[in-house]
Design a protein around this motif. Structure first.
Motif, PDB file in Angstrom:
ATOM      1  N   ASP A 101       0.834  -1.201   0.000  1.00 39.05           N
ATOM      2  CA  ASP A 101       0.000   0.000   0.000  1.00 39.05           C
ATOM      3  C   ASP A 101       0.872   1.255   0.000  1.00 39.05           C
ATOM      4  OD1 ASP A 101      -2.970  -1.057   0.655  1.00 39.05           O
ATOM      5  OD2 ASP A 101      -1.507  -2.249   1.755  1.00 39.05           O
ATOM      6  N   VAL A 102       2.018   1.149   0.665  1.00 36.09           N
ATOM      7  CA  VAL A 102       2.984   2.257   0.704  1.00 36.09           C
ATOM      8  C   VAL A 102       3.941   2.196  -0.484  1.00 36.09           C
ATOM      9  CG1 VAL A 102       4.965   3.191   1.976  1.00 36.09           C
ATOM     10  CG2 VAL A 102       2.872   2.566   3.203  1.00 36.09           C
ATOM     11  N   TRP A 103       4.565   1.055  -0.692  1.00 32.45           N
ATOM     12  CA  TRP A 103       5.619   0.879  -1.686  1.00 32.45           C
ATOM     13  C   TRP A 103       5.146   1.184  -3.100  1.00 32.45           C
ATOM     14  CZ3 TRP A 103       8.512  -4.443  -2.376  1.00 32.45           C
ATOM     15  CH2 TRP A 103       9.742  -4.225  -3.001  1.00 32.45           C
ATOM     16  N   HIS A 104       3.945   0.722  -3.428  1.00 36.37           N
ATOM     17  CA  HIS A 104       3.443   0.877  -4.788  1.00 36.37           C
ATOM     18  C   HIS A 104       3.089   2.316  -5.142  1.00 36.37           C
ATOM     19  CE1 HIS A 104       2.261  -3.647  -5.352  1.00 36.37           C
ATOM     20  NE2 HIS A 104       3.534  -3.463  -5.052  1.00 36.37           N
ATOM     21  N   LYS A 105       3.036   3.178  -4.150  1.00 33.66           N
ATOM     22  CA  LYS A 105       2.808   4.596  -4.451  1.00 33.66           C
ATOM     23  C   LYS A 105       3.922   5.137  -5.332  1.00 33.66           C
ATOM     24  CE  LYS A 105       0.259   6.132  -0.343  1.00 33.66           C
ATOM     25  NZ  LYS A 105       0.264   7.112   0.767  1.00 33.66           N
ATOM     26  N   THR A 106       5.150   4.760  -4.998  1.00 38.38           N
ATOM     27  CA  THR A 106       6.303   5.264  -5.749  1.00 38.38           C
ATOM     28  C   THR A 106       6.762   4.303  -6.835  1.00 38.38           C
ATOM     29  OG1 THR A 106       7.753   4.373  -4.020  1.00 38.38           O
ATOM     30  CG2 THR A 106       7.152   6.696  -3.871  1.00 38.38           C
ATOM     31  N   SER A 107       6.591   3.013  -6.632  1.00 42.77           N
ATOM     32  CA  SER A 107       7.089   2.041  -7.611  1.00 42.77           C
ATOM     33  C   SER A 107       6.193   1.942  -8.834  1.00 42.77           C
ATOM     34  CB  SER A 107       7.244   0.667  -6.962  1.00 42.77           C
ATOM     35  OG  SER A 107       5.979   0.133  -6.603  1.00 42.77           O
ATOM     36  N   ALA A 152      13.491   5.901   2.099  1.00 39.06           N
ATOM     37  CA  ALA A 152      12.583   6.767   1.345  1.00 39.06           C
ATOM     38  C   ALA A 152      11.131   6.679   1.814  1.00 39.06           C
ATOM     39  CB  ALA A 152      12.669   6.430  -0.139  1.00 39.06           C
ATOM     40  N   GLN A 153      10.695   5.484   2.209  1.00 38.13           N
ATOM     41  CA  GLN A 153       9.291   5.312   2.602  1.00 38.13           C
ATOM     42  C   GLN A 153       9.063   5.328   4.113  1.00 38.13           C
ATOM     43  OE1 GLN A 153      10.556   3.217   0.059  1.00 38.13           O
ATOM     44  NE2 GLN A 153       9.491   4.326  -1.574  1.00 38.13           N
ATOM     45  N   ASP A 154      10.062   5.703   4.884  1.00 37.33           N
ATOM     46  CA  ASP A 154       9.892   5.682   6.343  1.00 37.33           C
ATOM     47  C   ASP A 154       8.729   6.554   6.808  1.00 37.33           C
ATOM     48  OD1 ASP A 154      11.791   3.818   7.011  1.00 37.33           O
ATOM     49  OD2 ASP A 154      13.362   5.280   7.473  1.00 37.33           O
ATOM     50  N   GLY A 155       8.573   7.726   6.200  1.00 40.18           N
ATOM     51  CA  GLY A 155       7.495   8.616   6.616  1.00 40.18           C
ATOM     52  C   GLY A 155       6.132   7.976   6.444  1.00 40.18           C
ATOM     53  N   ASP A 156       5.899   7.386   5.267  1.00 41.40           N
ATOM     54  CA  ASP A 156       4.613   6.730   5.019  1.00 41.40           C
ATOM     55  C   ASP A 156       4.429   5.499   5.899  1.00 41.40           C
ATOM     56  OD1 ASP A 156       3.516   8.477   3.214  1.00 41.40           O
ATOM     57  OD2 ASP A 156       4.088   7.334   1.432  1.00 41.40           O
TER      58      ASP A 156
END
Length: 226
Positions: A101-107, A152-156
């Motif tokens: 849910d988080v990772w695919h935002k950027t990938s 990079a995704q720590d905030g999300d």
């Protein structure tokens, strides 16, 4: 290994107490994504939990099953809830979803917005509660193992973990706070601040040590006696 044997000592005390409450094996389903899909592999965390139960002489009292599919997000879990979970009549379900849910935002630009994440998550809970299933919710672990909050995704991941903690509190559910557990471990065990190779092989999926660590944390949640 010392932590592993300490956990077995806990299990020897707690698991018989749980087992006396039913006359059939406690059916436990782990519901999630590729990390859980790999959990039933020979070195996966679900396999390791089964081995821990066997070492404690309690493997006949529990039936552990994985319901993980690679790439899944929370709405994927909702769509397959009936077939992959409810139809199996589980006693306990671990919900472990959020990485994609988080990772695919950027990938790939197909992640899940926070408000939709909460709505689908609570819809899962509502359907499980209707069947009197014991639900244990898990915060997402890591996308990168740097221990200074610079992945990079720590905030999300921190935001979505807070959402799950709030969901657990609001719905009076048990919480397995994997995000915190992994973070604490990496502060102590990643002095070079590497982005992978400690608990994960590729920043997300687990090494053998990662699977062992996850199995221990899941077992602590499973055998908790109130």
């Amino acid at each position: 290994m010392r932590r592993f044997y300490q956990l077995l000592q806990i299990a020897l005390i707690a698991i018989p107490l749980l087992a006396m409450r039913q006359d059939k094996p406690l059916r436990v389903i782990f519901f999630g994504d590729s990390i859980t899909q790999a959990g039933v592999s020979p070195t996966g965390y679900i396999t390791k939990m089964t081995e821990m139960l066997k070492a404690a002489g309690q493997d006949s009292q529990f039936e552990l099953a994985g319901a993980g599919i690679g790439g899944n997000k929370v709405y994927d879990l909702y769509l397959r809830l009936e077939d992959d979970v409810l139809s199996k009549k589980p006693d306990v379900v671990f919900i472990y979803v959020g990485i994609n849910d988080v990772w695919h935002k950027t990938s790939s630009g197909t992640g899940t917005d926070p408000d939709k994440y909460v709505k689908f998550y609570e819809a899962l809970i509502k359907k499980m509660k209707a069947q009197n299933i014991r639900i244990i919710v898990c915060t997402p672990t890591v996308i990168g193992e740097k221990n200074d909050n610079s992945n990079a995704q720590d905030g999300d991941l921190n935001e979505y973990s807070k959402l799950i903690r709030d969901i657990a509190k609001r719905n009076n559910l048990e919480l397995c706070d994997l995000r915190k557990y992994f973070g604490d471990y990496l502060v102590k065990n990643n002095p070079e601040n590497k982005d992978k190779g400690i608990l994960t092989s590729d920043r997300v999926h687990l090494t053998d040590e990662g699977n062992k660590f996850l199995a221990e944390r899941m077992m602590e949640a499973l055998v908790k006696v109130k």
